[in-house]
Design a protein around this motif. Sequence first.
Motif, PDB file in Angstrom:
ATOM      1  N   ILE A 143      18.586   6.296   0.131  1.00 42.45           N
ATOM      2  CA  ILE A 143      18.472   6.054  -1.312  1.00 42.45           C
ATOM      3  C   ILE A 143      18.408   7.399  -2.012  1.00 42.45           C
ATOM      4  CG2 ILE A 143      17.083   5.036  -3.159  1.00 42.45           C
ATOM      5  CD1 ILE A 143      16.018   3.049  -1.146  1.00 42.45           C
ATOM      6  N   GLY A 144      19.362   7.649  -2.908  1.00 45.60           N
ATOM      7  CA  GLY A 144      19.397   8.931  -3.600  1.00 45.60           C
ATOM      8  C   GLY A 144      19.608  10.100  -2.673  1.00 45.60           C
ATOM      9  N   GLY A 145      20.335   9.885  -1.587  1.00 46.85           N
ATOM     10  CA  GLY A 145      20.623  10.963  -0.651  1.00 46.85           C
ATOM     11  C   GLY A 145      19.517  11.240   0.344  1.00 46.85           C
ATOM     12  N   GLU A 146      18.434  10.443   0.329  1.00 48.29           N
ATOM     13  CA  GLU A 146      17.327  10.651   1.253  1.00 48.29           C
ATOM     14  C   GLU A 146      16.993   9.351   1.976  1.00 48.29           C
ATOM     15  OE1 GLU A 146      14.014  12.210  -0.831  1.00 48.29           O
ATOM     16  OE2 GLU A 146      14.968  14.130  -1.313  1.00 48.29           O
ATOM     17  N   ASP A 147      16.550   9.502   3.225  1.00 49.26           N
ATOM     18  CA  ASP A 147      16.115   8.338   3.992  1.00 49.26           C
ATOM     19  C   ASP A 147      14.768   7.848   3.487  1.00 49.26           C
ATOM     20  OD1 ASP A 147      18.233   7.886   5.652  1.00 49.26           O
ATOM     21  OD2 ASP A 147      17.470   9.098   7.300  1.00 49.26           O
ATOM     22  N   HIS A 148      14.637   6.524   3.380  1.00 51.94           N
ATOM     23  CA  HIS A 148      13.356   5.924   3.009  1.00 51.94           C
ATOM     24  C   HIS A 148      13.083   4.718   3.899  1.00 51.94           C
ATOM     25  CE1 HIS A 148      12.370   8.331  -0.535  1.00 51.94           C
ATOM     26  NE2 HIS A 148      13.651   8.270  -0.877  1.00 51.94           N
ATOM     27  N   SER A 149      11.823   4.474   4.128  1.00 50.33           N
ATOM     28  CA  SER A 149      11.400   3.378   5.022  1.00 50.33           C
ATOM     29  C   SER A 149      11.401   2.054   4.264  1.00 50.33           C
ATOM     30  CB  SER A 149      10.008   3.676   5.587  1.00 50.33           C
ATOM     31  OG  SER A 149       9.960   4.946   6.172  1.00 50.33           O
ATOM     32  N   THR A 150      12.586   1.610   3.885  1.00 52.34           N
ATOM     33  CA  THR A 150      12.692   0.426   3.020  1.00 52.34           C
ATOM     34  C   THR A 150      12.168  -0.834   3.700  1.00 52.34           C
ATOM     35  OG1 THR A 150      14.993   0.275   3.777  1.00 52.34           O
ATOM     36  CG2 THR A 150      14.602   1.259   1.619  1.00 52.34           C
ATOM     37  N   ALA A 151      12.406  -0.976   5.000  1.00 58.35           N
ATOM     38  CA  ALA A 151      11.938  -2.179   5.700  1.00 58.35           C
ATOM     39  C   ALA A 151      10.421  -2.265   5.644  1.00 58.35           C
ATOM     40  CB  ALA A 151      12.427  -2.169   7.143  1.00 58.35           C
ATOM     41  N   LEU A 152       9.745  -1.167   5.965  1.00 55.75           N
ATOM     42  CA  LEU A 152       8.281  -1.162   5.931  1.00 55.75           C
ATOM     43  C   LEU A 152       7.764  -1.397   4.518  1.00 55.75           C
ATOM     44  CD1 LEU A 152       5.594  -0.762   7.385  1.00 55.75           C
ATOM     45  CD2 LEU A 152       5.823   1.702   6.964  1.00 55.75           C
ATOM     46  N   PHE A 153       8.427  -0.805   3.517  1.00 57.62           N
ATOM     47  CA  PHE A 153       7.979  -0.963   2.131  1.00 57.62           C
ATOM     48  C   PHE A 153       8.081  -2.425   1.682  1.00 57.62           C
ATOM     49  CE2 PHE A 153       9.255   3.691   1.060  1.00 57.62           C
ATOM     50  CZ  PHE A 153       8.142   4.127   1.754  1.00 57.62           C
ATOM     51  N   ILE A 154       9.201  -3.057   1.981  1.00 60.95           N
ATOM     52  CA  ILE A 154       9.395  -4.457   1.565  1.00 60.95           C
ATOM     53  C   ILE A 154       8.389  -5.368   2.261  1.00 60.95           C
ATOM     54  CG2 ILE A 154      10.992  -6.413   1.638  1.00 60.95           C
ATOM     55  CD1 ILE A 154      13.284  -4.370   1.324  1.00 60.95           C
ATOM     56  N   LEU A 155       8.218  -5.161   3.550  1.00 61.82           N
ATOM     57  CA  LEU A 155       7.285  -6.006   4.291  1.00 61.82           C
ATOM     58  C   LEU A 155       5.848  -5.736   3.873  1.00 61.82           C
ATOM     59  CD1 LEU A 155       8.985  -5.692   7.788  1.00 61.82           C
ATOM     60  CD2 LEU A 155       8.940  -7.716   6.318  1.00 61.82           C
ATOM     61  N   MET A 156       5.528  -4.489   3.566  1.00 59.50           N
ATOM     62  CA  MET A 156       4.198  -4.161   3.061  1.00 59.50           C
ATOM     63  C   MET A 156       3.930  -4.895   1.753  1.00 59.50           C
ATOM     64  SD  MET A 156       1.311  -2.481   3.088  1.00 59.50           S
ATOM     65  CE  MET A 156       0.118  -1.580   2.072  1.00 59.50           C
ATOM     66  N   PHE A 157       4.944  -5.018   0.911  1.00 54.92           N
ATOM     67  CA  PHE A 157       4.783  -5.705  -0.372  1.00 54.92           C
ATOM     68  C   PHE A 157       4.403  -7.174  -0.154  1.00 54.92           C
ATOM     69  CE2 PHE A 157       6.646  -8.171  -3.893  1.00 54.92           C
ATOM     70  CZ  PHE A 157       5.898  -7.652  -4.948  1.00 54.92           C
ATOM     71  N   PHE A 158       5.098  -7.840   0.757  1.00 56.49           N
ATOM     72  CA  PHE A 158       4.795  -9.253   1.008  1.00 56.49           C
ATOM     73  C   PHE A 158       3.412  -9.418   1.638  1.00 56.49           C
ATOM     74  CE2 PHE A 158       9.445  -9.697   0.679  1.00 56.49           C
ATOM     75  CZ  PHE A 158       9.505 -10.800  -0.167  1.00 56.49           C
ATOM     76  N   ILE A 159       3.078  -8.529   2.565  1.00 56.35           N
ATOM     77  CA  ILE A 159       1.755  -8.594   3.186  1.00 56.35           C
ATOM     78  C   ILE A 159       0.670  -8.342   2.148  1.00 56.35           C
ATOM     79  CG2 ILE A 159       0.216  -7.461   4.837  1.00 56.35           C
ATOM     80  CD1 ILE A 159       2.682  -6.952   6.597  1.00 56.35           C
ATOM     81  N   ALA A 160       0.896  -7.355   1.279  1.00 55.73           N
ATOM     82  CA  ALA A 160      -0.105  -7.015   0.264  1.00 55.73           C
ATOM     83  C   ALA A 160      -0.287  -8.146  -0.739  1.00 55.73           C
ATOM     84  CB  ALA A 160       0.301  -5.725  -0.453  1.00 55.73           C
ATOM     85  N   ILE A 161       0.795  -8.835  -1.111  1.00 58.26           N
ATOM     86  CA  ILE A 161       0.666  -9.985  -2.004  1.00 58.26           C
ATOM     87  C   ILE A 161      -0.235 -11.048  -1.372  1.00 58.26           C
ATOM     88  CG2 ILE A 161       1.915 -11.997  -2.872  1.00 58.26           C
ATOM     89  CD1 ILE A 161       4.072 -10.271  -3.849  1.00 58.26           C
ATOM     90  N   CYS A 162      -0.021 -11.300  -0.092  1.00 59.01           N
ATOM     91  CA  CYS A 162      -0.852 -12.289   0.610  1.00 59.01           C
ATOM     92  C   CYS A 162      -2.318 -11.870   0.612  1.00 59.01           C
ATOM     93  CB  CYS A 162      -0.356 -12.455   2.039  1.00 59.01           C
ATOM     94  SG  CYS A 162       1.292 -13.186   2.184  1.00 59.01           S
ATOM     95  N   ASN A 163      -2.571 -10.594   0.864  1.00 61.84           N
ATOM     96  CA  ASN A 163      -3.955 -10.136   0.969  1.00 61.84           C
ATOM     97  C   ASN A 163      -4.655 -10.095  -0.382  1.00 61.84           C
ATOM     98  OD1 ASN A 163      -3.526  -7.768   3.758  1.00 61.84           O
ATOM     99  ND2 ASN A 163      -3.442  -9.977   3.650  1.00 61.84           N
ATOM    100  N   THR A 164      -3.960  -9.662  -1.410  1.00 60.12           N
ATOM    101  CA  THR A 164      -4.597  -9.597  -2.734  1.00 60.12           C
ATOM    102  C   THR A 164      -4.860 -10.987  -3.303  1.00 60.12           C
ATOM    103  OG1 THR A 164      -2.407  -9.323  -3.762  1.00 60.12           O
ATOM    104  CG2 THR A 164      -3.672  -7.321  -3.300  1.00 60.12           C
ATOM    105  N   THR A 165      -3.966 -11.924  -3.061  1.00 56.61           N
ATOM    106  CA  THR A 165      -4.195 -13.285  -3.560  1.00 56.61           C
ATOM    107  C   THR A 165      -5.258 -14.011  -2.751  1.00 56.61           C
ATOM    108  OG1 THR A 165      -2.308 -14.051  -2.242  1.00 56.61           O
ATOM    109  CG2 THR A 165      -1.915 -13.595  -4.569  1.00 56.61           C
ATOM    110  N   SER A 166      -5.474 -13.572  -1.496  1.00 57.03           N
ATOM    111  CA  SER A 166      -6.526 -14.208  -0.699  1.00 57.03           C
ATOM    112  C   SER A 166      -7.887 -14.044  -1.362  1.00 57.03           C
ATOM    113  CB  SER A 166      -6.553 -13.619   0.715  1.00 57.03           C
ATOM    114  OG  SER A 166      -7.050 -12.293   0.724  1.00 57.03           O
TER     115      SER A 166
END
Length: 248
Positions: free
Chosen positions: A105-128
Amino acid sequence: MGEHKDVSLGVFILVALFGMSSWLGVNSIWMELPLTVVRLPELWALPSYLAVILQVANIGAVILTVVNTVKPGSLKAQPIIYGILIIQIVATFCVALFWQRTTVIGGEDHSTALFILMFFIAICNTTSNIVFLPFMARYRHEYITALFVGMGLSALLPSVVALVQGGGTSSNCVNVSSPLANNGSEWSLQTPMASTRFGVDMFYTIITGLLCVSFLSFVLLTCLPRLRRHQLPRGGPPRCVAILTYLV
């Protein structure tokens, strides 16, 4: 504890195991940072990215609060909890499989898989935070203690698994030679990784197993008639927890 005051030890344990899922996913990602930061392109900037994602994920709790404010009583804790547990199990298992996947992204590698999955996990934890307590308002106040015990386990158990795993960076520095374009070499001091008993993928697989235990505990609590009889009559929850049940 036994059956003191009609409090079932089995139900107490099941509630604690159910409460264990509250922040298990996010805590596990933090515990594994010593092994992931050195293997992902963000390096030590990775915790900052994850912290931002965690804050953005609070949108889930905000949406639930707004919906309940606009249409009181429309949200029921039990189906929401089932959704939270299933999503967290799937997302955590996907972390075990895809945590090293990157995207340019923008010429640099980013950990997109971890970021997306972290978002879903964090939504679950914050709503808990705002659905577990309303669900537990159906039970006597002794079982609220079990829920908080489980929430403590959501931090304790990932720590124990990480300690058993071992690894991280070594305390010794070594000289490492890197080839240069002019056929020369450049020497630099680097801190090698210490050996681990099992890898990052196995760590998250173990956490997924713990989440499955939480899911099974919740299924038993909500489906077995002999366990459901420990819920309070429909007349209302104890006064000490009624203030916590405004969402459902």
